[in-house]
Design a protein around this motif. Structure first.
Motif, PDB file in Angstrom:
ATOM      1  N   THR A  22     -30.137 -13.103  17.880  1.00 17.75           N
ATOM      2  CA  THR A  22     -30.421 -14.387  17.232  1.00 17.75           C
ATOM      3  C   THR A  22     -29.306 -15.368  17.611  1.00 17.75           C
ATOM      4  O   THR A  22     -28.159 -14.969  17.821  1.00 17.75           O
ATOM      5  CB  THR A  22     -30.515 -14.264  15.696  1.00 17.75           C
ATOM      6  N   GLY A  23     -29.676 -16.642  17.714  1.00 17.67           N
ATOM      7  CA  GLY A  23     -28.700 -17.639  18.171  1.00 17.67           C
ATOM      8  C   GLY A  23     -28.334 -17.408  19.627  1.00 17.67           C
ATOM      9  O   GLY A  23     -27.251 -17.790  20.080  1.00 17.67           O
ATOM     10  N   GLY A  24     -29.266 -16.810  20.377  1.00 19.77           N
ATOM     11  CA  GLY A  24     -28.979 -16.445  21.777  1.00 19.77           C
ATOM     12  C   GLY A  24     -29.147 -17.589  22.769  1.00 19.77           C
ATOM     13  O   GLY A  24     -28.881 -17.423  23.955  1.00 19.77           O
ATOM     14  N   ALA A  25     -29.568 -18.763  22.266  1.00 23.95           N
ATOM     15  CA  ALA A  25     -29.838 -19.871  23.193  1.00 23.95           C
ATOM     16  C   ALA A  25     -28.566 -20.413  23.842  1.00 23.95           C
ATOM     17  O   ALA A  25     -28.606 -20.964  24.938  1.00 23.95           O
ATOM     18  CB  ALA A  25     -30.569 -20.991  22.454  1.00 23.95           C
ATOM     19  N   ARG A  26     -27.437 -20.285  23.163  1.00 16.16           N
ATOM     20  CA  ARG A  26     -26.193 -20.863  23.711  1.00 16.16           C
ATOM     21  C   ARG A  26     -24.979 -20.170  23.090  1.00 16.16           C
ATOM     22  O   ARG A  26     -25.108 -19.276  22.233  1.00 16.16           O
ATOM     23  CB  ARG A  26     -26.150 -22.368  23.450  1.00 16.16           C
ATOM     24  N   GLY A  27     -23.813 -20.592  23.531  1.00 14.26           N
ATOM     25  CA  GLY A  27     -22.560 -20.163  22.914  1.00 14.26           C
ATOM     26  C   GLY A  27     -22.329 -18.657  22.949  1.00 14.26           C
ATOM     27  O   GLY A  27     -22.646 -17.974  23.923  1.00 14.26           O
ATOM     28  N   LEU A  28     -21.795 -18.135  21.849  1.00 12.34           N
ATOM     29  CA  LEU A  28     -21.428 -16.714  21.800  1.00 12.34           C
ATOM     30  C   LEU A  28     -22.663 -15.827  21.896  1.00 12.34           C
ATOM     31  O   LEU A  28     -22.629 -14.775  22.551  1.00 12.34           O
ATOM     32  CB  LEU A  28     -20.688 -16.420  20.486  1.00 12.34           C
ATOM     33  N   GLY A  29     -23.759 -16.249  21.248  1.00 15.76           N
ATOM     34  CA  GLY A  29     -25.001 -15.452  21.291  1.00 15.76           C
ATOM     35  C   GLY A  29     -25.492 -15.293  22.712  1.00 15.76           C
ATOM     36  O   GLY A  29     -25.863 -14.186  23.136  1.00 15.76           O
ATOM     37  N   TYR A  30     -25.483 -16.396  23.472  1.00 19.89           N
ATOM     38  CA  TYR A  30     -25.960 -16.327  24.863  1.00 19.89           C
ATOM     39  C   TYR A  30     -25.101 -15.364  25.682  1.00 19.89           C
ATOM     40  O   TYR A  30     -25.622 -14.507  26.407  1.00 19.89           O
ATOM     41  CB  TYR A  30     -25.963 -17.719  25.523  1.00 19.89           C
ATOM     42  N   GLU A  31     -23.790 -15.492  25.579  1.00 20.49           N
ATOM     43  CA  GLU A  31     -22.909 -14.640  26.402  1.00 20.49           C
ATOM     44  C   GLU A  31     -23.051 -13.159  26.036  1.00 20.49           C
ATOM     45  O   GLU A  31     -23.027 -12.286  26.901  1.00 20.49           O
ATOM     46  CB  GLU A  31     -21.451 -15.079  26.266  1.00 20.49           C
ATOM     47  N   MET A  32     -23.218 -12.890  24.740  1.00 18.16           N
ATOM     48  CA  MET A  32     -23.394 -11.485  24.330  1.00 18.16           C
ATOM     49  C   MET A  32     -24.732 -10.955  24.834  1.00 18.16           C
ATOM     50  O   MET A  32     -24.830  -9.812  25.295  1.00 18.16           O
ATOM     51  CB  MET A  32     -23.269 -11.350  22.810  1.00 18.16           C
ATOM     52  N   MET A  33     -25.760 -11.809  24.795  1.00 19.05           N
ATOM     53  CA  MET A  33     -27.079 -11.406  25.304  1.00 19.05           C
ATOM     54  C   MET A  33     -26.985 -11.112  26.804  1.00 19.05           C
ATOM     55  O   MET A  33     -27.551 -10.122  27.289  1.00 19.05           O
ATOM     56  CB  MET A  33     -28.085 -12.539  25.030  1.00 19.05           C
ATOM     57  N   LEU A  34     -26.247 -11.951  27.524  1.00 24.76           N
ATOM     58  CA  LEU A  34     -26.064 -11.721  28.964  1.00 24.76           C
ATOM     59  C   LEU A  34     -25.346 -10.388  29.199  1.00 24.76           C
ATOM     60  O   LEU A  34     -25.738  -9.600  30.066  1.00 24.76           O
ATOM     61  CB  LEU A  34     -25.262 -12.891  29.567  1.00 24.76           C
ATOM     62  N   GLY A  35     -24.320 -10.131  28.410  1.00 26.20           N
ATOM     63  CA  GLY A  35     -23.580  -8.867  28.553  1.00 26.20           C
ATOM     64  C   GLY A  35     -24.485  -7.656  28.353  1.00 26.20           C
ATOM     65  O   GLY A  35     -24.408  -6.667  29.085  1.00 26.20           O
ATOM     66  N   LEU A  36     -25.365  -7.752  27.357  1.00 24.17           N
ATOM     67  CA  LEU A  36     -26.289  -6.635  27.082  1.00 24.17           C
ATOM     68  C   LEU A  36     -27.258  -6.463  28.257  1.00 24.17           C
ATOM     69  O   LEU A  36     -27.518  -5.336  28.708  1.00 24.17           O
ATOM     70  CB  LEU A  36     -27.057  -6.898  25.785  1.00 24.17           C
ATOM     71  N   ALA A  37     -27.770  -7.591  28.783  1.00 23.50           N
ATOM     72  CA  ALA A  37     -28.711  -7.533  29.912  1.00 23.50           C
ATOM     73  C   ALA A  37     -28.014  -7.006  31.169  1.00 23.50           C
ATOM     74  O   ALA A  37     -28.591  -6.223  31.933  1.00 23.50           O
ATOM     75  CB  ALA A  37     -29.308  -8.914  30.162  1.00 23.50           C
ATOM     76  N   GLU A  38     -26.771  -7.414  31.398  1.00 22.31           N
ATOM     77  CA  GLU A  38     -26.018  -6.944  32.578  1.00 22.31           C
ATOM     78  C   GLU A  38     -25.846  -5.420  32.550  1.00 22.31           C
ATOM     79  O   GLU A  38     -25.659  -4.795  33.589  1.00 22.31           O
ATOM     80  CB  GLU A  38     -24.634  -7.617  32.622  1.00 22.31           C
ATOM     81  N   ASN A  39     -25.892  -4.872  31.340  1.00 22.68           N
ATOM     82  CA  ASN A  39     -25.731  -3.421  31.220  1.00 22.68           C
ATOM     83  C   ASN A  39     -27.062  -2.698  31.025  1.00 22.68           C
ATOM     84  O   ASN A  39     -27.098  -1.553  30.581  1.00 22.68           O
ATOM     85  CB  ASN A  39     -24.715  -3.098  30.125  1.00 22.68           C
ATOM     86  N   GLY A  40     -28.161  -3.403  31.334  1.00 19.88           N
ATOM     87  CA  GLY A  40     -29.459  -2.739  31.454  1.00 19.88           C
ATOM     88  C   GLY A  40     -30.439  -2.944  30.324  1.00 19.88           C
ATOM     89  O   GLY A  40     -31.584  -2.485  30.415  1.00 19.88           O
TER      90      GLY A  40
END
Ligand SMILES: NC(=O)c1ccc[n+]([C@@H]2O[C@H](COP(=O)([O-])OP(=O)(O)OC[C@H]3O[C@@H](n4cnc5c(N)ncnc54)[C@H](O)[C@@H]3O)[C@@H](O)[C@H]2O)c1
Ligand SMILES: OC[C@@H](O)C(O)[C@H](O)CO
Length: 269
Positions: A22-40
């Protein structure tokens, strides 16, 4: 998540997992979502900002070969939240990880805070967090596969920021932290771990708004914040990726009911 095999090498991979942020559109949420996706992990972004959420998911799809989807939803609307979790579950087939980064702040002396603003900040930061963790846990329990729920609290759950005032925000973050601990105990028998990440000062639009509110004084306020941090600077949003991947992964199989404070040392001084 089960005890990891004692003879297997430690694993941080999230392949085959589905993460809702949630809150994944920008900021900390986006970067954490990217980190999760980068790890599969496949990812589903929930945010009130529809277009920004769609763009965030397009960026993820360009960078990572995982399934990704974007959902416009106000986390304060419990019925809409229940509905969106149904749709995510139908599309992705499971929910293994939830990160609740949707949140707001308002800098204002407590004496001037309006009842509407006070109710709104609790509605988004506390009620919105609860509605989302409840819906994620429900799907995890139905599937019987356990999961990892990571709330985003703040170092403001522990300290009073200075010099700026946002007492209601600080109280919401203390509430998120206690919710995290209570749910961890309640849901441990279902193999659901509940943990919190408590960031310090990070360079995001939320904090830029506070700095901008000072006009010319914004630069001085930023310097003051930096002077209170042993590392001497604000955090960059990507510096949360490692912690969120760890907490989401099998490597954290015995970590629950606690938080990781990521504040450059602020709370240590
Ligand atoms: N930036 C920091 O220094 C810092 C420090 C500690 C904790 N936090 C927490 O981290 C989280 C993310 O903060 P950020 O700095 O990235 O802020 P941000 O404002 O950049 O991002 C917040 C996101 O939440 C979304 N959002 C807000 N209200 C919503 C609602 N009702 N429904 C759905 N989505 C909603 C916004 O649209 C936005 O995309 C917040 O919970 C914040 O309190 C931030
Ligand atoms: O003080 C402003 C907040 O957004 C803050 O960055 C955070 O919650 C850490 O205290």
């Amino acid at each position: 998540m089960n005890p990891s095999d004692a003879n297997a090498p430690v694993s941080f991979t999230l392949k085959g997992k589905v993460a809702v942020v949630t809150g994944g559109a920008r900021g900390l949420g986006y970067e954490m979502m990217l980190g999760l996706a980068e790890n599969g992990a496949s990812v589903a972004c929930i945010d009130i900002l529809k277009e920004t959420g769609t763009k965030a998911i397009e960026c993820i799809q360009q960078k990572c070969s995982v399934q990704a989807s974007s959902w416009a939803c106000n986390v304060t609307d419990d019925k809409a939240v229940s509905n969106v979790f149904d749709q995510i579950f139908q599309k992705h087939g499971r929910i293994d990880i939830l990160v609740t980064a949707a949140g707001i702040n308002k800098m204002c002396p407590a004496i001037e805070y309006t009842a509407v603003d006070f109710r709104t900040i609790f509605d988004v930061n506390v009620n919105g967090t609860f509605f989302c963790v409840q819906q994620a846990a429900k799907r995890m329990m139905e599937k019987g596969t356990g999961g990892s729920i990571i709330t985003i609290a703040s170092m403001s759950a522990h300290i009073t920021n200075r010099p700026q005032c946002h007492a209601p925000y600080n109280a919401t973050k203390a509430a998120v932290l206690q919710l995290t601990k209570s749910l961890a105990c309640e849901w441990a028998p279902h193999n659901i771990r509940v943990t919190a990440i408590s960031p310090g000062y990070f360079d995001t639009e939320m904090n830029q708004a506070i700095l901008d509110q000072q006009g010319e004084g914004g630069k001085a306020l930023r310097k003051e914040w930096e002077s209170l941090v042993p590392k001497g600077r604000m955090g960059m949003p990507h510096e949360l990726k490692g912690v969120v991947v760890f907490l989401a992964s099998e490597a954290a199989s015995y970590v629950t009911g606690t938080e990781v404070i990521v504040d450059g040392g602020y709370t240590a001084w």
